[in-house]
Design a protein around this motif. Structure first.
Motif, PDB file in Angstrom:
ATOM      1  N   GLY A 181       0.788  -1.233   0.000  1.00 53.36           N
ATOM      2  CA  GLY A 181       0.000   0.000   0.000  1.00 53.36           C
ATOM      3  C   GLY A 181       0.812   1.271   0.000  1.00 53.36           C
ATOM      4  O   GLY A 181       0.252   2.358  -0.115  1.00 53.36           O
ATOM      5  N   THR A 182       2.131   1.153   0.138  1.00 53.63           N
ATOM      6  CA  THR A 182       2.979   2.343   0.043  1.00 53.63           C
ATOM      7  C   THR A 182       3.047   2.791  -1.413  1.00 53.63           C
ATOM      8  O   THR A 182       2.621   2.084  -2.334  1.00 53.63           O
ATOM      9  N   LEU A 183       3.589   3.983  -1.632  1.00 57.03           N
ATOM     10  CA  LEU A 183       3.617   4.570  -2.964  1.00 57.03           C
ATOM     11  C   LEU A 183       5.014   4.483  -3.563  1.00 57.03           C
ATOM     12  O   LEU A 183       6.017   4.663  -2.867  1.00 57.03           O
ATOM     13  N   ASP A 184       5.061   4.245  -4.857  1.00 56.26           N
ATOM     14  CA  ASP A 184       6.305   3.977  -5.566  1.00 56.26           C
ATOM     15  C   ASP A 184       7.000   5.266  -6.025  1.00 56.26           C
ATOM     16  O   ASP A 184       7.265   5.462  -7.215  1.00 56.26           O
ATOM     17  N   GLN A 185       7.278   6.156  -5.089  1.00 52.57           N
ATOM     18  CA  GLN A 185       8.046   7.361  -5.399  1.00 52.57           C
ATOM     19  C   GLN A 185       8.372   8.069  -4.086  1.00 52.57           C
ATOM     20  O   GLN A 185       7.664   7.904  -3.084  1.00 52.57           O
ATOM     21  N   ASP A 186       9.432   8.866  -4.094  1.00 48.12           N
ATOM     22  CA  ASP A 186       9.815   9.613  -2.896  1.00 48.12           C
ATOM     23  C   ASP A 186       8.673  10.538  -2.481  1.00 48.12           C
ATOM     24  O   ASP A 186       8.171  11.317  -3.297  1.00 48.12           O
ATOM     25  N   GLU A 187       8.287  10.466  -1.214  1.00 47.60           N
ATOM     26  CA  GLU A 187       7.151  11.275  -0.765  1.00 47.60           C
ATOM     27  C   GLU A 187       7.476  12.768  -0.805  1.00 47.60           C
ATOM     28  O   GLU A 187       6.594  13.591  -1.049  1.00 47.60           O
ATOM     29  N   GLU A 188       8.726  13.111  -0.597  1.00 46.78           N
ATOM     30  CA  GLU A 188       9.122  14.526  -0.689  1.00 46.78           C
ATOM     31  C   GLU A 188       8.851  15.055  -2.088  1.00 46.78           C
ATOM     32  O   GLU A 188       8.403  16.197  -2.269  1.00 46.78           O
ATOM     33  N   LEU A 189       9.098  14.220  -3.087  1.00 43.69           N
ATOM     34  CA  LEU A 189       8.867  14.613  -4.471  1.00 43.69           C
ATOM     35  C   LEU A 189       7.376  14.613  -4.804  1.00 43.69           C
ATOM     36  O   LEU A 189       6.874  15.520  -5.484  1.00 43.69           O
ATOM     37  N   LEU A 190       6.645  13.611  -4.300  1.00 38.57           N
ATOM     38  CA  LEU A 190       5.199  13.580  -4.515  1.00 38.57           C
ATOM     39  C   LEU A 190       4.529  14.836  -3.969  1.00 38.57           C
ATOM     40  O   LEU A 190       3.561  15.336  -4.546  1.00 38.57           O
ATOM     41  N   ALA A 191       5.045  15.347  -2.862  1.00 39.47           N
ATOM     42  CA  ALA A 191       4.454  16.531  -2.241  1.00 39.47           C
ATOM     43  C   ALA A 191       4.609  17.780  -3.107  1.00 39.47           C
ATOM     44  O   ALA A 191       3.885  18.762  -2.924  1.00 39.47           O
ATOM     45  N   ARG A 192       5.534  17.744  -4.057  1.00 34.15           N
ATOM     46  CA  ARG A 192       5.744  18.893  -4.945  1.00 34.15           C
ATOM     47  C   ARG A 192       4.772  18.906  -6.114  1.00 34.15           C
ATOM     48  O   ARG A 192       4.636  19.923  -6.794  1.00 34.15           O
ATOM     49  N   LEU A 193       4.091  17.801  -6.354  1.00 33.46           N
ATOM     50  CA  LEU A 193       3.270  17.661  -7.553  1.00 33.46           C
ATOM     51  C   LEU A 193       1.872  18.230  -7.359  1.00 33.46           C
ATOM     52  O   LEU A 193       1.345  18.291  -6.252  1.00 33.46           O
ATOM     53  N   ASP A 194       1.260  18.627  -8.473  1.00 35.04           N
ATOM     54  CA  ASP A 194      -0.102  19.162  -8.432  1.00 35.04           C
ATOM     55  C   ASP A 194      -1.146  18.061  -8.273  1.00 35.04           C
ATOM     56  O   ASP A 194      -2.155  18.252  -7.601  1.00 35.04           O
ATOM     57  N   ILE A 195      -0.924  16.908  -8.908  1.00 38.41           N
ATOM     58  CA  ILE A 195      -1.903  15.817  -8.892  1.00 38.41           C
ATOM     59  C   ILE A 195      -1.181  14.485  -8.742  1.00 38.41           C
ATOM     60  O   ILE A 195      -0.233  14.201  -9.483  1.00 38.41           O
ATOM     61  N   VAL A 196      -1.641  13.668  -7.802  1.00 36.58           N
ATOM     62  CA  VAL A 196      -1.104  12.315  -7.632  1.00 36.58           C
ATOM     63  C   VAL A 196      -2.246  11.326  -7.842  1.00 36.58           C
ATOM     64  O   VAL A 196      -3.199  11.278  -7.061  1.00 36.58           O
TER      65      VAL A 196
END
Length: 335
Positions: A181-196
């Motif tokens: 259930g974890t996500l396949d990308q650095d969470e710090e980087l995901l937080a920079r995105l407009d839409i996940v």
């Protein structure tokens, strides 16, 4: 017909007929090669039969260029024009309300066209914005983006947004939901995105109890905005059955954590099935009607999702891509 335009027109019709992405990409790549040549050189090579000596131009694409140079409608194009297009529903008032698309791919992962070409096609489709959501690294078969490549893509988006303004390309990702259930990308980087957009792409036949746990863990992650093609089904060809999970629990979690359920408009997906879409409506979910487009000609597929949304009485005010870009990003960045 201009040779580069002829190649792109063929590519568009290939997309509309659902031909493989690699074939579409070949025509778009050849168009880019032609764009870099002087018209006289294109004519000279077409006359001499030396087009295939250029990297990126093969026998089929050379034939299209030669036909265009000699003033004929390309035979390759005639073939696809003679085939009837699949009917795409117009989507009615729901389609008219949409301002963008939250799930698209470029040639940075498994799409067939450059980012700018996808963006220009979205603009021509009438969108105010489009979210670029290429795959995450675990999906190697789709050339998923490592953290390093995603950072480079963000720099490219900054440049394109300056060029295309006021149209906006929203930064995003279709991130794989790992087995736990974890996500396949650095969470710090995901937080920079407009839409996940978070989607399951592996072990689709795992036991329902385990799949439910997997999906709930992802939905509870505050970085997730949209649950992508939730059942993973395919409805064409040999097809693929739906993944098993507790839909009531999953949709209730989407409401609790303010995650939109995707209405995937790809003709081979049409996910979720109508019975689950109606359940999501009854549960109170938000929705995102998306094309999951891998090529410019697929951006018109929104009508499929809109038709299903209307049939299942999805309220327009619960569809997040009826919002303008500022409203959408203000919502998506709330954690």
């Amino acid at each position: 017909m201009d040779p580069a335009r002829a190649l792109r027109t063929v590519a568009f019709h290939l997309e509309r007929h659902g031909e493989p992405t690699y074939r579409v990409a070949a025509f778009r790549k050849a168009a880019a090669v032609v764009d870099g040549l002087e018209p006289d050189e294109v004519t000279k090579r077409a006359t001499e039969g030396t087009l295939t000596q250029l990297s990126g131009i093969g026998k089929a694409t050379a034939g299209v260029i030669t036909d265009a140079v000699e003033g004929r409608e390309p035979g390759y194009l005639e073939h696809y024009l003679a085939k009837s297009h699949p009917r795409i529903p117009d989507g009615g008032a729901m389609r008219d309300a949409l301002k963008g698309d939250c799930h698209t791919h470029s040639d940075w992962s498994d799409g067939g066209s450059p980012i700018e070409e996808m963006a220009v096609a979205a603009l021509e489709e009438g969108h105010q914005w489009v979210a670029l959501t290429d795959h995450s690294p675990r999906l190697t078969v789709a050339r998923g983006l490592t953290a390093e490549r995603l950072r480079k893509q963000l720099d490219v988006l900054d440049e394109l947004n300056a060029k295309l303004a006021p149209f906006r390309i929203l930064s995003g990702i279709e991130v794989d939901i790992n087995l736990d259930g974890t996500l396949d990308q650095d969470e710090e980087l995901l937080a920079r995105l407009d839409i996940v957009v978070a989607s399951v792409h592996s072990k689709l036949r795992m036991p329902g109890k385990d799949m439910t746990r997997r999906m709930l863990t992802a939905i509870r992650n505050p970085l997730v905005d949209v649950l992508g093609h939730c059942t993973g089904r395919l409805v064409v060809g040999r097809g693929r059955p739906e993944s098993e999970f507790d839909a009531e629990q999953v949709f209730a979690a989407c409401v609790e954590h303010d995650v939109a359920v995707e209405i995937n408009s790809r003709p081979e997906r049409l996910d979720p099935p109508k019975r689950l879409l109606r359940l999501a409506v009854e549960t109170g979910c938000k929705f995102s009607i998306d094309t999951d487009a891998h090529a410019p000609g697929q951006l018109s597929w929104l009508g499929y999702g809109c038709e299903r949304a209307i049939e299942c009485e999805v309220p327009v005010d619960r569809v997040i891509n009826t919002w303008d870009a500022d409203t959408l990003t203000a919502w998506s960045r709330v954690t």
